[in-house]
Enzyme design. Structure first.
Site, PDB file in Angstrom:
ATOM      1  CE  LYS A  71      55.955  25.332 -63.218  1.00 50.92           C
ATOM      2  NZ  LYS A  71      56.626  25.631 -61.957  1.00 50.92           N
ATOM      3  N   GLY A 133      47.691  24.133 -51.937  1.00 52.14           N
ATOM      4  CA  GLY A 133      47.525  24.370 -53.374  1.00 52.14           C
ATOM      5  C   GLY A 133      48.581  23.604 -54.149  1.00 52.14           C
TER       6      GLY A 133
HETATM    7  P1  ATR Z   1      49.704  27.701 -55.963  1.00 52.23           P
HETATM    8  O1  ATR Z   1      49.695  26.993 -57.286  1.00 52.23           O
HETATM    9  O2  ATR Z   1      50.598  28.901 -55.896  1.00 52.23           O
HETATM   10  O3  ATR Z   1      49.933  26.766 -54.829  1.00 52.23           O
HETATM   11  P2  ATR Z   1      46.862  27.666 -55.470  1.00 52.23           P
HETATM   12  O4  ATR Z   1      46.843  26.273 -55.964  1.00 52.23           O
HETATM   13  O5  ATR Z   1      45.816  28.613 -55.904  1.00 52.23           O
HETATM   14  O6  ATR Z   1      48.251  28.352 -55.811  1.00 52.23           O
HETATM   15  O7  ATR Z   1      46.877  27.593 -53.845  1.00 52.23           O
HETATM   16  C1  ATR Z   1      46.873  28.727 -53.066  1.00 52.23           C
HETATM   17  C2  ATR Z   1      47.082  28.342 -51.599  1.00 52.23           C
HETATM   18  O8  ATR Z   1      47.092  29.543 -50.822  1.00 52.23           O
HETATM   19  C3  ATR Z   1      45.966  27.493 -51.004  1.00 52.23           C
HETATM   20  O9  ATR Z   1      46.482  26.673 -49.989  1.00 52.23           O
HETATM   21  C4  ATR Z   1      45.031  28.559 -50.431  1.00 52.23           C
HETATM   22  O10 ATR Z   1      44.176  28.119 -49.397  1.00 52.23           O
HETATM   23  P3  ATR Z   1      42.732  27.445 -49.762  1.00 52.23           P
HETATM   24  O11 ATR Z   1      43.025  26.046 -50.157  1.00 52.23           O
HETATM   25  O12 ATR Z   1      41.966  27.563 -48.501  1.00 52.23           O
HETATM   26  O13 ATR Z   1      42.163  28.289 -50.871  1.00 52.23           O
HETATM   27  C5  ATR Z   1      46.044  29.512 -49.866  1.00 52.23           C
HETATM   28  N1  ATR Z   1      45.491  30.863 -49.684  1.00 52.23           N
HETATM   29  C6  ATR Z   1      45.269  31.780 -50.643  1.00 52.23           C
HETATM   30  N2  ATR Z   1      44.782  32.917 -50.102  1.00 52.23           N
HETATM   31  C7  ATR Z   1      44.699  32.707 -48.760  1.00 52.23           C
HETATM   32  C8  ATR Z   1      44.312  33.494 -47.645  1.00 52.23           C
HETATM   33  N3  ATR Z   1      43.895  34.761 -47.800  1.00 52.23           N
HETATM   34  N4  ATR Z   1      44.372  32.946 -46.412  1.00 52.23           N
HETATM   35  C9  ATR Z   1      44.814  31.676 -46.241  1.00 52.23           C
HETATM   36  N5  ATR Z   1      45.209  30.881 -47.248  1.00 52.23           N
HETATM   37  C10 ATR Z   1      45.162  31.378 -48.489  1.00 52.23           C
END
Ligand code: ATR
Length: 290
Positions: A71, A133
């Site tokens: 993307k 994210g």
């Molecule tokens: P996407 O493209 O789907 O947005 P990503 O860029 O990997 O995926 O982002 C994942 C999001 O989920 C992030 O905000 C991440 O928090 P961090 O920035 O702290 O990593 C959040 N996330 C994933 N697992 C998590 C968890 N167990 N608890 C809280 N936040 C989580």
């Protein structure tokens, strides 16, 4: 629909593409609206994206959707880019022009249309946004561009949410995004908020997971919108409802991102009746496989 010498082709480029529901959305629309168009999945090998876009244009493809992981990378292969897509830095729809493809982000326009269809406003609203994210960052742009009053953006990792807030605020020229750690939700002023769940937490099979587990958080929500649509009802949605809020999943966002792409390719407006038909088909798929 009979495929003949005049059939136009659209497709989805990505890696992987096997699980996509987009062919169902577009081929059903083409059939209902009588357009001589077919939509197919087009698997693109890593490092071959540029070739794929050039090749698609040479083969006279009418349009493309773009999915993970291309993307952002696809922007380098575009002739033109829509304003919102440029700000977000991600494109999921390519529309053929005379000398190349123009890129759009119908994911975010789709989310906006999904919300509008449920009478959920962004303009002038106080919003809580979970995550920082790729998906949440795009939602932050959408909220800022569509005139949200304030967006409290909550994330586990502080550096990440601060960087996103700074970037979005700078791009729109006002301090609309307030970066916060998850635990800081307690500092958000009293009141009822629209909450958008933009993380991958709660996605099947981890259906019992939720970003914020504290009940007090859900007291602040009048409407909860989860970008996830599998499971049909996430833990975030369940907790929102348990505290008296309305809750929606992301299936209408999926629906409308497809419909907007279809409208751009075919220069038509899809009626709400046709949108509803596709929605029922998508819903049947999810409630059956949930
Ligand atoms: P996407 O493209 O789907 O947005 P990503 O860029 O990997 O995926 O982002 C994942 C999001 O989920 C992030 O905000 C991440 O928090 P961090 O920035 O702290 O990593 C959040 N996330 C994933 N697992 C998590 C968890 N167990 N608890 C809280 N936040 C989580």
């Amino acid at each position: 629909m009979e495929i003949n010498g005049k059939t136009r082709i659209c497709g989805l480029i990505g890696n992987p593409v096997e699980h996509t529901l987009s062919p169902m959305i577009h081929n059903t629309l083409a059939q209902r609206l009588g357009h001589n168009m077919v939509y197919v999945p087009l698997f693109v090998e890593q490092d071959r994206l540029k070739e794929a876009v050039v090749g698609a244009f040479a083969l006279n493809l009418l349009g493309l959707n773009v999915t993970v992981p291309y993307k952002s990378e696809v922007i380098a292969s575009l002739r033109e880019i829509d304003e919102l897509a440029k700000k977000i830095g991600a494109v999921n729809t390519l529309v053929r022009t005379a000398d190349g493809y123009k890129g759009y982000n119908t994911d975010m326009e789709g989310l906006y249309r999904a919300m509008t269809s449920e009478d959920i406003r962004i303009e002038g609203e106080q919003i809580m946004l979970l995550g920082a994210g790729g998906a949440a960052r795009a939602v932050a742009y959408l909220c800022a561009v569509k005139g949200a009053a304030r967006v409290y953006m909550l994330n586990r990792t502080g550096d990440k949410v601060q960087a996103v807030a700074q970037e979005v605020n700078h791009a729109v020229g006002r301090e609309v995004i307030v970066p916060m750690l998850l635990t800081e939700y307690r500092n958000i002023p009293d009141g009822k908020y629209l909450a958008i769940q933009g993380t991958s937490v709660g996605l099947a099979p981890h259906v019992e997971d939720v970003v914020i587990a504290e009940e007090a958080f859900y007291e602040k929500i009048h409407t909860g919108f989860d970008l996830i649509y599998s499971p049909w009802e996430t833990k975030f949605m369940k907790m929102t409802k348990a505290h008296g809020g309305r809750a929606y999943n992301g299936l209408k966002m999926l629906l409308y991102q497809g419909i907007i792409a279809y409208e751009l390719w075919n220069h038509v407006t899809v009626s709400e009746a046709d949108a509803q038909t596709i929605y029922e088909k998508l819903k049947a798929h999810f409630t059956l496989t949930d």
